[in-house]
Design an enzyme around this catalytic site. Structure first.
Site, PDB file in Angstrom:
ATOM      1  N   CYS A   1     -74.767 100.052  35.276  1.00  0.00           N
ATOM      2  CA  CYS A   1     -75.232 101.262  35.941  1.00  0.00           C
ATOM      3  C   CYS A   1     -75.515 102.372  34.920  1.00  0.00           C
ATOM      4  O   CYS A   1     -76.541 102.346  34.251  1.00  0.00           O
ATOM      5  CB  CYS A   1     -74.251 101.699  37.012  1.00  0.00           C
ATOM      6  SG  CYS A   1     -74.953 102.920  38.172  1.00  0.00           S
TER       7      CYS A   1
ATOM      8  N   HIS B   1     -72.562  97.300  39.843  1.00  0.00           N
ATOM      9  CA  HIS B   1     -71.198  97.432  39.307  1.00  0.00           C
ATOM     10  C   HIS B   1     -70.377  96.156  39.549  1.00  0.00           C
ATOM     11  O   HIS B   1     -69.619  96.091  40.533  1.00  0.00           O
ATOM     12  CB  HIS B   1     -70.466  98.591  39.990  1.00  0.00           C
ATOM     13  CG  HIS B   1     -70.978  99.942  39.660  1.00  0.00           C
ATOM     14  ND1 HIS B   1     -70.445 100.728  38.667  1.00  0.00           N
ATOM     15  CD2 HIS B   1     -71.983 100.671  40.213  1.00  0.00           C
ATOM     16  CE1 HIS B   1     -71.092 101.887  38.613  1.00  0.00           C
ATOM     17  NE2 HIS B   1     -72.035 101.871  39.546  1.00  0.00           N
TER      18      HIS B   1
ATOM     19  N   GLU C   1     -67.761  95.416  38.068  1.00  0.00           N
ATOM     20  CA  GLU C   1     -66.365  95.792  37.875  1.00  0.00           C
ATOM     21  C   GLU C   1     -65.729  96.326  39.159  1.00  0.00           C
ATOM     22  O   GLU C   1     -64.491  96.437  39.216  1.00  0.00           O
ATOM     23  CB  GLU C   1     -66.245  96.824  36.747  1.00  0.00           C
ATOM     24  CG  GLU C   1     -66.692  98.227  37.072  1.00  0.00           C
ATOM     25  CD  GLU C   1     -68.200  98.443  36.926  1.00  0.00           C
ATOM     26  OE1 GLU C   1     -68.623  99.613  36.923  1.00  0.00           O
ATOM     27  OE2 GLU C   1     -68.943  97.444  36.825  1.00  0.00           O
TER      28      GLU C   1
END
Length: 278
Positions: A93, A247, A249
Site C-alpha cells: 500500500c 495489505h 499483513e
C-alpha cells in the site's frame, strides 16, 4: 550450511508489527524446507538498515513515512538499499507508493519517493477510508507443485493505490523528464546500481483486480500480443522489488510472506550482493 538472513520491517509508521507477526509465522513453515535462520528486526535508523539483507515497507501513510524518513536521515539510505544495492524489498500500500518511480495526485514537494519500481501509481485510487473493501484475488505465484491453482487470497484495500502505468525499465532514467511534466506528479531520483545485474528488467504484473480498462501492449514482459483488458494492477515485481496495493499483513494468511521469504532466500543465495554484517 545454515545461512542467517536478517529481514527488516520499516517501523516509522503503519502496520509494521503485523508484518513481523506474519513473517515469523511464515518462517516456521519455511524452516521445514530449508536451513535458513531468519532474524526479523524493526528498522528506524540507517544503522539498523545496514544490518538488513531484505526490507518490508508497510502500509500506513506514505507522506508521513517519507517525512519521518527524511527527518531521520533515512531517506537516502533507503534509496541506496533499494536502487543501488538492489536488496530484496517489498512495499504494501503506502510502501508501493514509496517504491514507485512516479506517483500522481501529489503536490510538488508534498511527497518524497524512494523508487525502485518503474511504474506510476495513482494514490488513493479506490477512494477514502470509508470506501475500503476486501476482495478475493487470484495470485498464480502462490501455486506450488502440489496444486494447479492457488486458493484465492483475501485482499484488504484501504485507501489503496493502483499501478496506473508501466514505465520503460531503466532505474527511472528513461522517463524522468516525461513524468516530471505530468500534472500533480512527483518522481524518485535516479540511482546507478552497484550490484552485478543484467540489463534492466521490465515490470511483471503479479495480480490484477477487475476494474477500469487499460491496455499495456508492448510494455509488459512477453506481452506483445496482449489484446484484452487486464483490470487494475494491484501487485508488481521488478527484479528484487515487489509491491502490493493491498495489505496482506492485515489478514491471518501468511502465504505471500512465505513466498516472499523464499524470494529473499533465492536472492541471497545468488551471491549478487554481499550479506549485511550480523
Amino acid at each position: 550450511m545454515t545461512v542467517s538472513i536478517t529481514v527488516g520491517v520499516l517501523a516509522l509508521q503503519g502496520a509494521f508489527f503485523e508484518h513481523t507477526k506474519l513473517l515469523k509465522q511464515a518462517a516456521v513453515q519455511l524452516q521445514a524446507k530449508n536451513e535458513a535462520l531468519w532474524v526479523f528486526t524493526e528498522v528506524r535508523t540507517a544503522e539498523q538498515l545496514d544490518r538488513c539483507d531484505a526490507l518490508i515497507i508497510p502500509g500506513g501513510e506514505s507522506t508521513t513515512v517519507s517525512l519521518v524518513a527524511a527527518r531521520s536521515n533515512l531517506l537516502e539510505p533507503l534509496r541506496d538499499f533499494v536502487k543501488v544495492h538492489r536488496k530484496p524489498t517489498w512495499g504494501t500500500c503506502a510502501g508501493l507508493i514509496l517504491l514507485a518511480e512516479s506517483a500522481n495526485r501529489t503536490k510538488k514537494g508534498g511527497q518524497d519517493l524512494i523508487g525502485g519500481l518503474d511504474v506510476r501509481v495513482n494514490r488513493n485510487y479506490f477512494g477514502r477510508q470509508t470506501e475500503s473493501f476486501e476482495a478475493d484475488l487470484d495470485l498464480p505465484f502462490l501455486s506450488d507443485a502440489t496444486t494447479s491453482k492457488a486458493r484465492p487470497f483475501r485482499g484488504v484495500f484501504i485507501r489503496a493505490p493502483v499501478v496506473e502505468e508501466i514505465l520503460a525499465p531503466g532505474d527511472g532514467k528513461p522517463h524522468q523528464k516525461e513524468e516530471a511534466s505530468q500534472n500533480e506528479t512527483v518522481i524518485a531520483p535516479s540511482r546507478d546500481a552497484t550490484a552485478d545485474f543484467d540489463a534492466p528488467k521490465p515490470v511483471e504484473v503479479m495480480a490484477t483486480l477487475p476494474g477500469r480498462s487499460r491496455r499495456l501492449a508492448g510494455k509488459l514482459e512477453a506481452a506483445a500480443e496482449l489484446n484484452e483488458d487486464i483490470g487494475d494492477i494491484v501487485a508488481v515485481r521488478q527484479r528484487n522489488v515487489f509491491g502490493t496495493s493491498f495489505h496482506p499483513e492485515l489478514t491471518p494468511d501468511a502465504r505471500i510472506h512465505g513466498w516472499w521469504l523464499q524470494q529473499v532466500l533465492d536472492a541471497v543465495g545468488s551471491g549478487r550482493f554481499p550479506q549485511a554484517p550480523s
